[in-house]
Design an enzyme around this catalytic site. Sequence first.
Site, PDB file in Angstrom:
ATOM      1  N   HIS A   1      -9.464  -5.654   5.350  1.00  0.00           N
ATOM      2  CA  HIS A   1      -8.063  -5.565   4.919  1.00  0.00           C
ATOM      3  C   HIS A   1      -7.687  -6.885   4.244  1.00  0.00           C
ATOM      4  O   HIS A   1      -8.097  -7.965   4.681  1.00  0.00           O
ATOM      5  CB  HIS A   1      -7.146  -5.306   6.115  1.00  0.00           C
ATOM      6  CG  HIS A   1      -5.719  -5.026   5.735  1.00  0.00           C
ATOM      7  ND1 HIS A   1      -4.843  -6.037   5.410  1.00  0.00           N
ATOM      8  CD2 HIS A   1      -5.030  -3.876   5.597  1.00  0.00           C
ATOM      9  CE1 HIS A   1      -3.669  -5.504   5.102  1.00  0.00           C
ATOM     10  NE2 HIS A   1      -3.755  -4.190   5.206  1.00  0.00           N
TER      11      HIS A   1
ATOM     12  N   HIS B   1       0.714  -9.937   1.575  1.00  0.00           N
ATOM     13  CA  HIS B   1      -0.372 -10.026   2.564  1.00  0.00           C
ATOM     14  C   HIS B   1      -0.974 -11.424   2.660  1.00  0.00           C
ATOM     15  O   HIS B   1      -1.750 -11.707   3.555  1.00  0.00           O
ATOM     16  CB  HIS B   1      -1.501  -9.061   2.189  1.00  0.00           C
ATOM     17  CG  HIS B   1      -1.050  -7.657   1.994  1.00  0.00           C
ATOM     18  ND1 HIS B   1      -0.831  -7.104   0.756  1.00  0.00           N
ATOM     19  CD2 HIS B   1      -0.766  -6.680   2.885  1.00  0.00           C
ATOM     20  CE1 HIS B   1      -0.439  -5.858   0.891  1.00  0.00           C
ATOM     21  NE2 HIS B   1      -0.382  -5.563   2.174  1.00  0.00           N
TER      22      HIS B   1
ATOM     23  N   HIS C   1       0.852  -1.188   0.000  1.00  0.00           N
ATOM     24  CA  HIS C   1       0.000   0.000   0.000  1.00  0.00           C
ATOM     25  C   HIS C   1       0.888   1.238   0.000  1.00  0.00           C
ATOM     26  O   HIS C   1       0.904   2.005   0.964  1.00  0.00           O
ATOM     27  CB  HIS C   1      -0.931  -0.024   1.214  1.00  0.00           C
ATOM     28  CG  HIS C   1      -1.807  -1.247   1.249  1.00  0.00           C
ATOM     29  ND1 HIS C   1      -2.520  -1.679   0.161  1.00  0.00           N
ATOM     30  CD2 HIS C   1      -2.072  -2.128   2.225  1.00  0.00           C
ATOM     31  CE1 HIS C   1      -3.196  -2.765   0.471  1.00  0.00           C
ATOM     32  NE2 HIS C   1      -2.924  -3.071   1.723  1.00  0.00           N
TER      33      HIS C   1
ATOM     34  N   ASN D   1      -0.152  -0.193   8.642  1.00  0.00           N
ATOM     35  CA  ASN D   1       0.886  -0.002   9.676  1.00  0.00           C
ATOM     36  C   ASN D   1       1.353   1.450   9.724  1.00  0.00           C
ATOM     37  O   ASN D   1       1.721   1.953  10.784  1.00  0.00           O
ATOM     38  CB  ASN D   1       2.032  -0.993   9.481  1.00  0.00           C
ATOM     39  CG  ASN D   1       2.909  -0.648   8.318  1.00  0.00           C
ATOM     40  OD1 ASN D   1       3.836   0.142   8.456  1.00  0.00           O
ATOM     41  ND2 ASN D   1       2.628  -1.205   7.137  1.00  0.00           N
TER      42      ASN D   1
ATOM     43  N   GLU E   1      -5.093  -8.737   4.177  1.00  0.00           N
ATOM     44  CA  GLU E   1      -4.480  -9.785   5.008  1.00  0.00           C
ATOM     45  C   GLU E   1      -5.544 -10.475   5.871  1.00  0.00           C
ATOM     46  O   GLU E   1      -5.537 -11.711   6.026  1.00  0.00           O
ATOM     47  CB  GLU E   1      -3.386  -9.191   5.912  1.00  0.00           C
ATOM     48  CG  GLU E   1      -2.699 -10.277   6.749  1.00  0.00           C
ATOM     49  CD  GLU E   1      -1.731  -9.712   7.784  1.00  0.00           C
ATOM     50  OE1 GLU E   1      -1.078  -8.682   7.526  1.00  0.00           O
ATOM     51  OE2 GLU E   1      -1.632 -10.315   8.868  1.00  0.00           O
TER      52      GLU E   1
ATOM     53  N   SER F   1      -2.012   2.572   4.001  1.00  0.00           N
ATOM     54  CA  SER F   1      -1.170   1.533   4.605  1.00  0.00           C
ATOM     55  C   SER F   1      -1.520   1.419   6.080  1.00  0.00           C
ATOM     56  O   SER F   1      -1.373   2.382   6.847  1.00  0.00           O
ATOM     57  CB  SER F   1       0.309   1.921   4.429  1.00  0.00           C
ATOM     58  OG  SER F   1       1.087   1.369   5.453  1.00  0.00           O
TER      59      SER F   1
END
Length: 292
Positions: free
Chosen positions: A122, A72, A39, A219, A124, A217
């Site tokens: 998301h 991911h 991302h 994180n 993941e 993103s």
Amino acid sequence: MKIIVAEHFGMCFGVRDAIAKAERLASERPLTILGELVHNPVVRERLRAAGVEEDRTGSSVAAGARAMITAHGASDRRHAALQASGVIASDATCPLVRRAHQQLKALVAAGYFPVVIGKRGHVEVIGLTEDFPVAAVVESLADIGSLPPQSKYGVISQTTQPLDRVREIVAAIKQSHADAEVRFVDTVCQPTKDRQRALRSVLAVADTVVVVGGRNSNNTLQLVAACHAAGRRAVHVERAEELSAASFADAQIVGVTAGTSTLPDTVASVVARLEQFARIAPPNQQQKTPAS
Ligand code: SF4
């Protein structure tokens, strides 16, 4: 203005390896990535320039063509569907995401009801839960009340969640389901933990923190949230050109950190631009300088 860079920041090994794999495969034959490899717009531009296509669903990828699963990860169901479609699938799943899949599978095999702490929708989290239709996704404390009654809960988390928040949610699940067994396996990845810890050291001294990373993103957004939670100003940018000197007129100590999909070059450009600002005296000070 003093600039301090976090001890751990930016691109992790999982993303670095996935990009290298995509570039290598694309140099051999056309490649479509199933979604956003990372991302981060700078990385995506670089891959597009190398001829890499993106298709989230993979519907445009014909049998015999090559597609790549991102860092991911993806569910077994998705892997099987790709294989059945005749697409040549390359897998760039990060080993630490793969570990999260293994841990969830092991918990389900041992009779635990699957719970994933993470961001609903998301990629993941979709990959982690798709093989377990009953799995619950807990995004915040507010979701705990919706967990179905079970005698055993097996809890993991998305790899990029802040560990403190994950532990808080696990404690709340234990408290609200006191009669149930709650087994938690920590699947937050080490690079995420390192970046969060390094940011805490920066926050202890900086008044402003520049966070470099994609706007979508997870994180990176967690790093921004950590700055706000500590009462510091966060300036979130995707690239150096977005920074303006005026935003740092009152800053004394500026910290710099970056999400796990941010290229080292992007962070270096941000630091270079901040150093440029630091060399320029603020306009009010320039006015006070006596003319010679
Ligand atoms: S953030 Fe963690 S889990 Fe995700 S790719 Fe990087 S190392 Fe792997």
